[in-house]
Design a protein around this motif. Structure first.
Motif, PDB file in Angstrom:
ATOM      1  N   SER A   1      37.207  46.429  37.696  1.00 30.12           N
ATOM      2  CA  SER A   1      38.398  47.111  38.184  1.00 30.12           C
ATOM      3  C   SER A   1      39.596  46.759  37.301  1.00 30.12           C
ATOM      4  CB  SER A   1      38.683  46.743  39.637  1.00 30.12           C
ATOM      5  OG  SER A   1      39.005  45.373  39.777  1.00 30.12           O
ATOM      6  N   GLU A   2      40.550  47.686  37.230  1.00 26.77           N
ATOM      7  CA  GLU A   2      41.686  47.525  36.328  1.00 26.77           C
ATOM      8  C   GLU A   2      42.530  46.307  36.684  1.00 26.77           C
ATOM      9  OE1 GLU A   2      45.593  49.998  34.685  1.00 26.77           O
ATOM     10  OE2 GLU A   2      44.589  50.649  36.524  1.00 26.77           O
ATOM     11  N   PHE A   3      42.748  46.069  37.981  1.00 26.45           N
ATOM     12  CA  PHE A   3      43.648  45.002  38.400  1.00 26.45           C
ATOM     13  C   PHE A   3      42.906  43.833  39.053  1.00 26.45           C
ATOM     14  CE2 PHE A   3      46.563  48.607  38.052  1.00 26.45           C
ATOM     15  CZ  PHE A   3      47.575  48.029  37.302  1.00 26.45           C
ATOM     16  N   ASP A   4      41.706  43.578  38.602  1.00 28.41           N
ATOM     17  CA  ASP A   4      40.950  42.430  39.111  1.00 28.41           C
ATOM     18  C   ASP A   4      41.753  41.162  38.840  1.00 28.41           C
ATOM     19  OD1 ASP A   4      39.135  40.265  39.499  1.00 28.41           O
ATOM     20  OD2 ASP A   4      37.444  41.597  39.126  1.00 28.41           O
ATOM     21  N   ALA A   5      42.167  40.484  39.906  1.00 33.17           N
ATOM     22  CA  ALA A   5      43.005  39.294  39.762  1.00 33.17           C
ATOM     23  C   ALA A   5      42.197  38.040  39.476  1.00 33.17           C
ATOM     24  CB  ALA A   5      43.834  39.090  41.034  1.00 33.17           C
ATOM     25  N   GLN A   6      40.887  38.134  39.571  1.00 30.42           N
ATOM     26  CA  GLN A   6      40.054  36.957  39.391  1.00 30.42           C
ATOM     27  C   GLN A   6      39.533  36.811  37.958  1.00 30.42           C
ATOM     28  OE1 GLN A   6      41.142  35.610  42.180  1.00 30.42           O
ATOM     29  NE2 GLN A   6      39.160  34.783  42.707  1.00 30.42           N
ATOM     30  N   VAL A   7      39.300  37.915  37.276  1.00 33.30           N
ATOM     31  CA  VAL A   7      38.765  37.834  35.913  1.00 33.30           C
ATOM     32  C   VAL A   7      39.518  38.707  34.922  1.00 33.30           C
ATOM     33  CG1 VAL A   7      36.431  37.108  36.496  1.00 33.30           C
ATOM     34  CG2 VAL A   7      36.996  39.538  36.526  1.00 33.30           C
ATOM     35  N   GLY A   8      40.059  39.819  35.357  1.00 35.24           N
ATOM     36  CA  GLY A   8      40.773  40.700  34.447  1.00 35.24           C
ATOM     37  C   GLY A   8      39.884  41.783  33.868  1.00 35.24           C
ATOM     38  N   TYR A   9      40.427  42.977  33.783  1.00 33.28           N
ATOM     39  CA  TYR A   9      39.675  44.122  33.254  1.00 33.28           C
ATOM     40  C   TYR A   9      39.194  43.882  31.827  1.00 33.28           C
ATOM     41  CZ  TYR A   9      38.895  48.748  31.232  1.00 33.28           C
ATOM     42  OH  TYR A   9      38.356  49.821  30.572  1.00 33.28           O
ATOM     43  N   GLU A  10      40.025  43.239  31.021  1.00 29.21           N
ATOM     44  CA  GLU A  10      39.679  43.031  29.619  1.00 29.21           C
ATOM     45  C   GLU A  10      38.399  42.220  29.442  1.00 29.21           C
ATOM     46  OE1 GLU A  10      44.148  43.569  29.816  1.00 29.21           O
ATOM     47  OE2 GLU A  10      42.570  42.643  31.017  1.00 29.21           O
ATOM     48  N   SER A  11      38.076  41.371  30.430  1.00 29.39           N
ATOM     49  CA  SER A  11      36.860  40.563  30.330  1.00 29.39           C
ATOM     50  C   SER A  11      35.615  41.445  30.332  1.00 29.39           C
ATOM     51  CB  SER A  11      36.793  39.564  31.490  1.00 29.39           C
ATOM     52  OG  SER A  11      37.858  38.646  31.422  1.00 29.39           O
TER      53      SER A  11
END
Length: 609
Positions: free
Chosen positions: A470-480
């Motif tokens: 997901s774009e706004f994943d607060a746990q890992v980040g989309y870029e990961s």
């Protein structure tokens, strides 16, 4: 902390990252499948054990099993304690669960889906229960397996005895404890490579020719570790909410998490609040709302702010849309607390008493929005038992923190304190929210945990895998997730624009779920390297709004939902509860434990539901 055993969970979050050089008996570079480890052969006489299935849960005599548990059985499997020395007679007991849906003799049987909910350090015995009900298109063809990895849950723990009383700061505690644990022979076996060998051994005991797998968060790291060591054994693998598995250790993923969570806070959450000025009364301009938050909370005790975010599903809301309104409510209430014309009087009874005093001022403020008053009343009542509660007294203890054993033991982090002090100083500007609520680890346990382990390099015959992010994943980040897909041969990514939930599948839309289902049924991956789907509307909204940059400039169009029965809806809700527990254990619990000890964690866990 109280009790004979101790879990010191720090501000990690439920994830990880692989790749580099194997230390177990496996090739470090690309090699033909014939050179892959044969775990059944390596295990010697343990490979002759029979898997004896029994009941998983304590059900009172005469009570009928709930339908969701009717096909669930559990067993304990013995594995070599150290796969580098598999025949030395030492073993770990591993607890597994199994959802029986189709006989392996049935021609339509496609396999057994191994599952992992994340962590590291989180158990997975319950995961097959909800996952099978939430994936009705897969259930007729697959059985599902859950397990508590070595060192976790109902499987055998590794313990390092610490013969010193606890010092006054976490930094000093880590400096003493981490090297002791790093040198412990049992702790050295609690890592993802060893667990990957366990998984393959269990696959062999079940006589499954291939590995099917669904992993969330840290489970993506574990999955790619398995695929790098046993590439020819992978059948279908879906990795949800991934770490950057192209990195040699999980350190960079942990550090990017601070930026990802702040982005979710300042863009996704603040944009939502700006669209609902009728509820939150903080204005309609996102940037101004964020500035107002930090100006107001700067007037509050830091422990008060930490407790607010930890106690009413505020932090959970940044990782799960179910609690998104809770996060907005906590945000608003904290602004009201900090903007009271007369500062709340100091109170005896510690942080909890100061918190309640500030909340009481909001409850009687005639200008405070209703959501802030309601939140103030809820948190005030929930926090009442914490008045006078302090961190646990120093003591000598046994350390059984599998989360840190795994994330530190999978690959060495930068050692010492200097690097982390410099990083924390930079993050005061780039990640002010994480800094404020002390989610920035300075230093982490891993800073004092030396290891020679390196993670396995993805071989040239790395299997095709499917990622979801997901774009706004607060746990890992989309870029990961994006970096993982770009760095692995044959990998594809399903992305959800304007979504912040950590742990997506089954998401409930055709665009996202259908390619995953088709992959497990037919083996066919999406044609594009990255497929972008649109998010479902946030709670209280009927339209999906843009919170940041579009992931796909061509747009995604409308959202088509997959119909679910009430039972399937309950199963998906239960699945997310399990993923939420991982977030709580890895993100929320450490905050409360530092302020209030294990009692504070217990109360907050009950309050979270």
């Amino acid at each position: 902390m109280s009790g004979p055993s101790r879990r010191l969970l720090v501000g990690a979050i439920g994830l990880l990252t692989p790749l580099v050089v194997a230390v177990l008996p496996a090739p470090a570079t690309a090699a033909p499948a014939s050179t892959e480890p044969d775990t059944m052969k390596l295990a010697g006489t343990l490979s002759k054990q029979k898997v004896v299935w029994g009941e998983c849960f304590d059900i009172p005599p005469g009570t009928p099993l709930p339908p969701s548990l009717a096909n669930i059985k559990c067993a304990t499997v013995q594995v070599p304690r150290d796969w580098k020395k598999p025949t030395n007679g030492k073993i770990w007991n591993i607890k597994i669960s199994y959802a029986f849906n189709i006989s392996t003799d049935n021609p339509r049987h496609k396999g057994t889906i191994f599952t992992n909910p994340g962590g590291p350090g989180s158990g997975g015995i319950d995961l097959p229960i909800s996952l099978q009900e939430g994936t009705p298109d897969l259930k007729p063809y697959y059985n599902y397996l859950g397990f508590d990895p070595r060192g976790v849950g109902q499987s055998d723990p590794a313990t390092c005895r610490v013969t010193t009383t606890e010092p006054g700061s976490l930094k000093e505690l880590y400096r003493i404890v981490a090297p002791i644990c790093a040198a412990n022979e049992d702790v050295k076996t609690i890592n993802s490579q060893q667990t990957a060998y366990d998984m393959d051994f269990i696959r062999g005991l079940l006589k499954e020719p291939k590995m099917d797998y669904i992993g969330y968060s840290y489970g993506t790291w574990l999955g790619t570790t398995y695929a790098s060591l046993f590439p020819s054994k992978v059948n279908h693998m879906y990795l949800d909410s991934a770490a950057d598995v192209t990195k040699p250790t999980l350190q960079s993923t942990q550090e990017f998490q601070y930026l990802a969570r702040d982005r979710s806070f300042a863009l996704h959450l603040a944009n939502y609040i700006s669209r609902h000025d009728d509820l939150y009364k903080l204005g309609t301009i996102r940037e101004d709302i964020v500035k107002r938050y930090f100006a107001a909370t700067a007037k509050l005790d830091r422990g008060v702010v930490k407790t607010m975010w930890a106690f009413d599903n505020g932090l959970a809301g940044l990782a799960n849309n179910k609690f998104f309104q809770s996060a907005a409510n906590v945000f608003t209430t904290l602004v009201q607390m900090g903007e009271q014309p007369i500062a709340a009087p100091s109170a005896t009874g510690g942080t909890a008493a100061a918190l309640i005093s500030s909340l009481d001022a909001v409850k009687v403020d005639p200008d405070a929005p209703a959501v802030a008053k309601e939140t103030a009343a809820t948190v005030s009542a929930a926090a009442a038992p914490l008045v006078g509660q302090n961190p646990d007294e120093p003591q000598t203890f046994d350390f059984t923190d599998s989360q840190n054993f795994i994330r530190c033991g999978d690959g060495q982090w930068t050692q010492g304190t200097a690097y982390y002090e410099s990083l924390a100083a930079r993050l005061t500007t780039t990640a002010p929210f994480d800094t404020q609520v002390d989610l920035v680890e300075n230093p982490p346990f891993c800073a004092f945990f030396p290891t020679s382990n390196l993670n396995p390099v993805a071989p040239k015959n790395f299997p095709k895998v499917l990622f979801g992010q997901s774009e706004f994943d607060a746990q890992v980040g989309y870029e990961s997730g994006l970096a993982s897909v770009k760095g692995l041969p044959g990998a594809k990514l399903l992305a959800i624009d304007n979504e912040g939930t950590h742990g997506l599948f089954p998401y409930g839309t055709e665009c996202f779920d259908r390619p995953i289902i088709d992959f497990f049924l037919t083996g066919k991956l999406p044609s594009k390297k990255v497929t972008v789907c649109q998010a479902k509307p946030l709670p209280g909204e009927t339209t999906t709004y843009e919170s940041g940059n579009q992931l796909d400039a061509r747009g995604r169009g409308s959202v088509t939902l997959i119909p679910r029965t009430p039972r399937q809806e309950r199963a998906v809700a239960d699945l997310h509860k399990q993923l939420d527990r991982v977030t709580f254990d890895n993100t929320v619990a450490p905050q409360l434990r530092e302020l209030y000890g294990d009692r504070g964690v217990e109360i907050a866990r009950k309050n979270a539901g």
